[in-house]
Every structure is written in structure tokens, then in C-alpha cells.
Design an enzyme around this catalytic site. Structure first.
Site, short mmCIF file in Angstrom:
data_model
loop_
_atom_site.label_atom_id
_atom_site.label_comp_id
_atom_site.label_asym_id
_atom_site.label_seq_id
_atom_site.Cartn_x
_atom_site.Cartn_y
_atom_site.Cartn_z
N PRO A 169 -5.09 75.30 58.09
CA PRO A 169 -4.52 75.08 59.42
C PRO A 169 -3.02 75.34 59.54
O PRO A 169 -2.47 75.24 60.63
CB PRO A 169 -4.78 73.58 59.63
CG PRO A 169 -4.70 73.00 58.25
CD PRO A 169 -5.20 74.06 57.31
N THR A 170 -2.31 75.68 58.43
CA THR A 170 -0.85 75.57 58.48
C THR A 170 -0.12 76.80 59.00
O THR A 170 1.11 76.81 59.05
CB THR A 170 -0.28 75.24 57.08
OG1 THR A 170 -0.60 76.33 56.20
CG2 THR A 170 -0.82 73.95 56.52
N CYS A 171 -0.85 77.84 59.35
CA CYS A 171 -0.22 79.05 59.91
C CYS A 171 0.68 79.78 58.92
O CYS A 171 1.65 80.41 59.32
CB CYS A 171 0.60 78.74 61.15
SG CYS A 171 -0.37 78.13 62.48
N THR A 172 0.41 79.67 57.63
CA THR A 172 1.14 80.52 56.68
C THR A 172 0.14 81.51 56.09
O THR A 172 -1.04 81.20 55.96
CB THR A 172 1.76 79.71 55.53
OG1 THR A 172 0.71 79.09 54.80
CG2 THR A 172 2.73 78.68 56.02
N ALA A 173 0.68 82.67 55.70
CA ALA A 173 -0.20 83.72 55.19
C ALA A 173 -0.92 83.28 53.92
O ALA A 173 -1.99 83.74 53.60
CB ALA A 173 0.62 84.97 54.92
#
Ligand SMILES: Cc1ncc(COP(=O)(O)O)c(C=O)c1O
Length: 233
Positions: A169-173
């Protein structure tokens, strides 16, 4: 890694840990042979060497390669050769993952979804999950193959499968459960996925990266899991 410990009230312990997720039974064989030499050196300088600790590194997930039995066979053969019964050596192990992995399942739900058209018109599905690499699943990237989760949804008997990428969920690649695709049916936001054997190196390694709290832990027995998921969604 090897360790020789000694304190005034007990005999020296020789211990090693081949590393968690060990995939080569030969690592144990080699370490046990090395221990035999260390025992001889210890005895040579007057220590009462009588306890060997072969550490952890045993698989805890069903279907692991090599499986536990294969490792046990290699270890037993090495012990029979280097520390035969009757030699007065007590052998212990520290099987963490072996005991802990199978007692927990991780239940995650889909919080967002995207379909991507690939060359040839094939669809690839990107599922964004309520937990990911920075939480419960950090250790999965170390595994050789992606784990295919169980889908908690009534589907037709043979639903079409799509190549899917599972993101956290953290929106990092980097927040992917696995680098490879897994084959899953078309699902929707709110649907649950279950990953069995998640009791080792999961909660212990999870972080609050980007403000996401670690997964909550619920104690359940058998079919109660379905009821729990229904009330949680
Ligand atoms: C010294 C020692 N023993 C045992 C273990 C448990 O290993 P595993 O989870 O592979 O069984 C560890 C884990 O790091 C360890 O460092």
C-alpha cells in the site's frame, strides 16, 4: 557463523547457524565437519566439549525445496560420521522458522486495482494490497518462487487466470510482494487473499514505513477465519 561460548558453571557450547532459509543441506554437513575440528581443538587444550548446537535454518513452509526430511537426512549422516552416538556429545538445534511459520496465515485485502493492456491484447492486473513488502511480506523476496495466495471469493470452477503483480500500500516502487507475476483470477477491491505459513520473519520484520501500521494479529480457529474476514471487509 560459529560461536564457542563458555561460562564458569557450564561446559563450552559450540554452536553455528547456517542462515535462515538455507537451501543447501551441504551447509550443515560442512559446518558439522568444521565443528568436529573445533571440538578436537577444544579438547586438545583441556575443555570439556560436550554440547553441539546446530542452530536454525530448517524450512517451515510446506513444499520448500529442499524439504525438511532431506535436510534431516544430510544432518543425521554428518552427525553419525563426525559425532557418532556413544561419543558423549549432546546435540541440540534452534528450529525457529520450522515451528513458527505454519502457525500464522496472513490475510490481506485488495485496496486498489489497475488493468494494463499488454502487446497482443492480453490483460495484466495490478492489485494493490492492504499490506506489503514494508509490512508482513518483507521476507518473501528472499524466496526463490512467488507464493500463490488463496482467493477468498466464490468463483466459477475454472475462472480465467491473469498475470498479476501484487503491490503493497505504500506507493513506493519497491513495495511489491514478489518481483515475478502470479496467476490469479480477476478480483475486486475489497476481496481477500490468504497467504499460509506466514508465522516467521513477518510481524518481526514489519515497519511503519510511510505511516502504515503493522498488521493486527487475531487468534482464530478453523472456519472462524471466514467470519472474521466477512466482518472486516
Ligand atoms: C542463532 C540463531 N538460531 C536460530 C535462529 C532461527 O533460525 P530459523 O528461523 O532459520 O529456524 C536464528 C535466526 O536468525 C539465529 O540467529
Amino acid at each position: 557463523c560459529f560461536l564457542v561460548c563458555s561460562c564458569p558453571v557450564s561446559a563450552p557450547v559450540l554452536s553455528f547457524h547456517v542462515g535462515s532459509g538455507c537451501r543447501d543441506p551441504h551447509s550443515f554437513t560442512q559446518a558439522i565437519a568444521d565443528c568436529r575440528r573445533v571440538f578436537e581443538m577444544g579438547r586438545g587444550v583441556g575443555h570439556d566439549m560436550s554440547l553441539l548446537d546446530i542452530g536454525g535454518g530448517f524450512p517451515g513452509v510446506e513444499g520448500s525445496e529442499p524439504e525438511f526430511e532431506e535436510m534431516a537426512r544430510a544432518i543425521n549422516a554428518a552427525l553419525a560420521q563426525d559425532f557418532p552416538e556413544g561419543a558423549g556429545i549432546e546435540v541440540i538445534a534452534e528450529p525457529g522458522c520450522f515451528y513458527a511459520a505454519s502457525v500464522c496465515v496472513a490475510a490481506v485485502n485488495i485496496i486498489a486495482k489497475k488493468a494494463v493492456l499488454q502487446p497482443g491484447g492480453h490483460r495484466k492486473l495490478l492489485y494493490y494490497l492492504s499490506d506489503g513488502h514494508h509490512g508482513t511480506f518483507r521476507d518473501l523476496l528472499r524466496e526463490p518462487y512467488p507464493r500463490v495466495p488463496t482467493v477468498v471469493k466464490e468463483l466459477c470452477s475454472k475462472p480465467p487466470l491473469f498475470p498479476c503483480i501484487l503491490y503493497g500500500p505504500t506507493c513506493t516502487a519497491f513495495d511489491k510482494l514478489f518481483n515475478e507475476e502470479v496467476q490469479l483470477p480477476e478480483l475486486d477491491v475489497g476481496d481477500w487473499l490468504i497467504f499460509p505459513s506466514m508465522g516467521a520473519y513477518s510481524a518481526a520484520l514489519s515497519s511503519t514505513f510511510n505511516g502504515f501500521l503493522p498488521a493486527s494479529i487475531c487468534y482464530i480457529v478453523g472456519p472462524e477465519l471466514r467470519n472474521l474476514l466477512e466482518t472486516a471487509s
